[in-house]
Design a protein around this motif. Structure first.
Motif, short mmCIF file in Angstrom:
data_model
loop_
_atom_site.label_atom_id
_atom_site.label_comp_id
_atom_site.label_asym_id
_atom_site.label_seq_id
_atom_site.Cartn_x
_atom_site.Cartn_y
_atom_site.Cartn_z
N THR A 150 -4.71 -26.09 -6.12
CA THR A 150 -4.56 -24.83 -5.39
C THR A 150 -5.17 -24.94 -3.99
O THR A 150 -4.63 -24.42 -3.01
N THR A 151 -6.31 -25.63 -3.90
CA THR A 151 -6.95 -25.83 -2.59
C THR A 151 -6.03 -26.60 -1.66
O THR A 151 -5.89 -26.25 -0.48
N LEU A 152 -5.42 -27.65 -2.19
CA LEU A 152 -4.49 -28.43 -1.37
C LEU A 152 -3.33 -27.57 -0.90
O LEU A 152 -2.91 -27.65 0.27
N LEU A 153 -2.81 -26.74 -1.80
CA LEU A 153 -1.70 -25.85 -1.41
C LEU A 153 -2.16 -24.84 -0.37
O LEU A 153 -1.41 -24.51 0.56
N GLY A 154 -3.38 -24.33 -0.54
CA GLY A 154 -3.90 -23.36 0.41
C GLY A 154 -4.11 -23.95 1.80
O GLY A 154 -4.15 -23.22 2.79
N LEU A 155 -4.27 -25.27 1.88
CA LEU A 155 -4.45 -25.91 3.17
C LEU A 155 -3.14 -26.07 3.94
O LEU A 155 -3.16 -26.38 5.13
N ALA A 156 -2.03 -25.88 3.25
CA ALA A 156 -0.73 -26.08 3.90
C ALA A 156 -0.56 -25.26 5.18
O ALA A 156 -0.13 -25.79 6.20
N PRO A 157 -0.92 -23.94 5.18
CA PRO A 157 -0.78 -23.19 6.43
C PRO A 157 -1.68 -23.71 7.54
O PRO A 157 -1.28 -23.76 8.70
N VAL A 158 -2.92 -24.10 7.17
CA VAL A 158 -3.84 -24.61 8.17
C VAL A 158 -3.31 -25.92 8.76
O VAL A 158 -3.33 -26.13 9.97
N ILE A 159 -2.83 -26.79 7.87
CA ILE A 159 -2.29 -28.07 8.32
C ILE A 159 -1.04 -27.85 9.17
O ILE A 159 -0.85 -28.48 10.21
N SER A 160 -0.18 -26.94 8.71
CA SER A 160 1.05 -26.65 9.45
C SER A 160 0.73 -26.13 10.85
O SER A 160 1.33 -26.56 11.84
N LYS A 161 -0.25 -25.22 10.93
CA LYS A 161 -0.64 -24.67 12.23
C LYS A 161 -1.27 -25.76 13.11
O LYS A 161 -0.99 -25.84 14.31
N GLY A 162 -2.11 -26.60 12.51
CA GLY A 162 -2.74 -27.67 13.28
C GLY A 162 -1.74 -28.66 13.81
O GLY A 162 -1.82 -29.09 14.97
N LEU A 163 -0.78 -29.06 12.98
CA LEU A 163 0.23 -30.02 13.42
C LEU A 163 1.11 -29.41 14.51
O LEU A 163 1.54 -30.11 15.44
N GLU A 164 1.38 -28.12 14.40
CA GLU A 164 2.15 -27.45 15.45
C GLU A 164 1.36 -27.44 16.76
O GLU A 164 1.93 -27.58 17.85
N SER A 165 0.03 -27.31 16.66
CA SER A 165 -0.81 -27.36 17.86
C SER A 165 -0.82 -28.75 18.47
O SER A 165 -0.90 -28.90 19.69
N VAL A 166 -0.75 -29.78 17.61
CA VAL A 166 -0.63 -31.15 18.13
C VAL A 166 0.66 -31.28 18.93
O VAL A 166 0.69 -31.86 20.02
N ARG A 167 1.75 -30.75 18.37
CA ARG A 167 3.04 -30.78 19.10
C ARG A 167 2.93 -30.01 20.42
O ARG A 167 3.49 -30.42 21.43
N SER A 168 2.23 -28.88 20.37
CA SER A 168 2.09 -28.05 21.57
C SER A 168 1.35 -28.82 22.66
O SER A 168 1.75 -28.78 23.83
N ALA A 169 0.27 -29.51 22.29
CA ALA A 169 -0.46 -30.32 23.28
C ALA A 169 0.42 -31.44 23.80
O ALA A 169 0.40 -31.79 24.99
N GLY A 170 1.23 -32.02 22.91
CA GLY A 170 2.13 -33.09 23.31
C GLY A 170 3.14 -32.67 24.35
O GLY A 170 3.61 -33.48 25.15
N GLU A 171 3.49 -31.37 24.35
CA GLU A 171 4.43 -30.88 25.36
C GLU A 171 3.89 -31.08 26.76
O GLU A 171 4.64 -31.33 27.71
N VAL A 172 2.57 -30.95 26.92
CA VAL A 172 1.95 -31.16 28.23
C VAL A 172 1.71 -32.65 28.47
O VAL A 172 1.98 -33.17 29.54
N LEU A 173 1.18 -33.33 27.44
CA LEU A 173 0.81 -34.73 27.61
C LEU A 173 2.01 -35.62 27.90
O LEU A 173 1.86 -36.70 28.48
#
Length: 587
Positions: A307-330
């Motif tokens: 359940t903990t792993l499943l609960g991390l999915a939104p956090v991971i999804s948001k974090g990975l999207e932020s990585v993509r967002s930073a990549g747009e500038v980099l």
């Protein structure tokens, strides 16, 4: 400590999976992260060892076994509990240091890239959006790694440890437990796509809101002056409603995801518990009472871990999207390319425009066939109606944009072959509104020069007609000017801008409407300072006021991106052409 970042800028961020990007960012800390993981496995072992030790103790009690096993099990558990504290401190130090270094490096890389991106890029992308990427997106990446490391690694270690114990002690039940993990993985894969879509939508809405708020704060003086507060708030309220709706959709999806996962996993747990109890009750397999208790405990522990792993999915999804967002500038391609080009060591000030043209995208040329030679020490004024191309010529001269046709020569060398950063050491710009940062007058005037002797600084302020008001300030040179120079008048800020230009002793000077926003007294002081500033330098000036341009060596009249006529003030008035027609507005 400042971290080197050029290799991070050269990395290919766009088009690759964010996990690979994270791997690149954490590459310098790989050894620390591996050691941190090893420490975590040891310090976290009581969680998955406790059901096994409990089963051992219970079997000793029920079966009246050897007490040595009881003391041995207790000793092992106490030992790993005692060493948890020092191991945890060591783990936190290693992990937190790696995450903070990654965040600092990523922020530094973003800021460095922003300095390299063209002025055209910054004109298209809101500063509030870029600020959000540096602050909010990097913070989201740090939070994702931190939570994934603490909660995610804990869940994985518990799952692996528990499954290993079950496989060794009651291998008959291992297949049953293995159903839980694939079920959880399948659920994550099905829902992650929708979570990513909602995270992207929410991020875009927040960036749009950030841009709207930045715009609102910038326009507050104009809004207040025209009584448009309700209109300004209405624009922001629209963005707030969109953020609310996108956030609510994201929260609803996360809620459904977590609830469905919890129900499913607990149903599986109840089924497994009932099955093991029936097996032990009927004696179908050699299962001891301790094994039943152990299996029961592991059902709960492993279910919670999944359940903990499943609960991390939104956090991971948001974090990975932020990585993509930073990549747009980099990986934004719109860079000012200076690498490998010749540095400028000396400037005499001769500027040649040879049939220069420039177009913004698919629009009609803003400048077309512009040919002009500025001799060293000559002052050239650019005049013309709005949209005539004056500002585009200045941007071409500074190097903010490159000609789409023709070329510009600096002292006989094509500027396309020069490192513009080195060229700008010999150039100063005095804009319509002087841009100051929240620091002292000394810091603003000597910005970027390092240590400057007092005599040189005072001389620049004196020649800029700024010393007289600086000396009246309570703290003199150490007076803090406020954000964007808010504690100074327009004339005072402009004189500080002139002092900033004077202290650099530029060979090429650009004056862009430097007196248009000043009252008559301030204009007189600034004009007197400008007369000292332009002496002996190649000067390009754009202005509407006659008092600013009539003393120019040559006046270039522009119309529709082309040169309509050139000459001195008197010559152009005698011709009665375009310039003469502009004079009523100029006065």
């Amino acid at each position: 400590m400042h971290q080197p970042v050029p290799d991070h800028l050269d990395h290919r961020y766009r088009g690759e999976h964010p996990i690979r990007t994270l791997g690149h960012l954490f590459r310098p800390d790989r050894a620390r992260l591996l050691l941190a993981c090893a420490l975590f496995v040891v310090k976290h072992s009581p969680i998955w060892l406790l059901p096994l030790i409990t089963a051992t103790v219970l079997d000793v009690v029920v079966q009246h076994g050897d007490q040595a096993e009881l003391w041995q099990a207790t000793g092992v558990l106490l030992f790993i509990l005692v060493i948890n504290y020092p191991l945890h401190q060591w783990y936190v130090r290693l992990l937190a240091g790696s995450i903070r270094r990654m965040g600092t490096t990523l922020r530094s890389a973003l800021c460095r890239r922003m300095q390299q991106l063209s002025i055209g890029y910054h004109a298209r992308v809101s500063s509030s959006v870029l600020q959000a990427k540096v602050v909010r997106d990097v913070e989201a990446v740090e939070q994702m790694v931190q939570q994934s490391s603490d909660m995610g690694l804990g869940a994985v270690v518990t799952l692996v440890g528990g499954l290993v114990v079950i496989g060794l002690r009651t291998p008959e039940f291992l297949p049953v437990f293995l159903v839980v993990v694939p079920a959880a993985g399948y659920l994550v894969m099905r829902l992650r796509g929708r979570l990513r879509t909602h995270n992207e939508e929410f991020r875009r809405e927040v960036e749009h809101l950030s841009s709207r708020v930045g715009e609102m704060t910038t326009l507050i003086p104009i809004t207040r002056a025209h009584g448009l507060e309700r209109t300004a708030l209405g624009r922001v309220d629209g963005s707030l409603r969109q953020v609310f709706a996108a956030g609510l959709r994201l929260d609803t999806m996360n809620g459904r995801f977590n609830s469905a996962a919890w129900v499913l996993l607990n149903i599986l747990g109840v089924c497994c518990l009932t099955g093991s109890a029936l097996v032990a009750y009927h004696g179908w397999l050699p299962v001891t009472p301790g094994d039943v208790v152990m299996l029961s405990s592991f059902f709960t522990v492993l279910t919670n871990s999944t359940t903990t792993l499943l609960g991390l999915a939104p956090v991971i999804s948001k974090g990975l999207e932020s990585v993509r967002s930073a990549g747009e500038v980099l990986q934004a391609p719109d860079l000012e390319s200076n690498a490998g080009k010749a540095g400028v060591e000396r400037v005499t000030g001769r500027i040649d425009f040879e049939r220069v043209g420039f177009s913004y995208g698919d629009e009609a040329p803003a400048v077309d066939g512009f040919t002009l030679t500025a001799r060293p020490g000559e002052t050239i004024a650019l005049v013309g109606a709005s949209g005539a191309g004056k500002s585009t010529v200045l941007n071409l001269l500074i190097g903010f944009i490159r000609p789409t046709s023709g070329r510009i020569l600096l002292d006989g060398t094509d500027m396309a072959a020069l490192d513009l950063r080195s060229y700008r050491r010999f150039l100063s710009v005095v804009p319509q509104e002087s841009i100051l940062f929240e620091g002292s007058i000394r810091d603003n005037v000597t910005y970027g020069l390092g240590d400057t002797d007092e005599e040189t600084l005072l001389g620049a302020l004196r020649d800029a007609n700024a010393l007289e008001f600086v000396e009246r300030l309570p703290d003199g040179l150490e007076t803090v000017v406020g954000e964007r120079g808010a504690r100074l008048s327009g004339g005072q800020k402009q004189r500080l801008a002139i002092a900033r230009a004077l202290i650099r002793d530029p060979r090429v000077l650009v004056l862009d409407e430097a007196t248009s926003a000043l009252d008559n007294r301030s204009e007189a002081l600034v004009q007197e300072a400008l007369a000292r500033l332009v002496h002996g330098r190649t000067v390009f000036v754009v202005a509407h006021r006659l008092s600013t341009i009539r003393g120019a060596d040559r006046i270039v009249v522009m119309d529709g991106g082309r040169i309509a006529e050139t000459g001195t003030h008197g010559e152009l008035l005698e011709r009665g052409g375009v310039y003469a027609g502009l004079q009523p507005a100029s006065r």
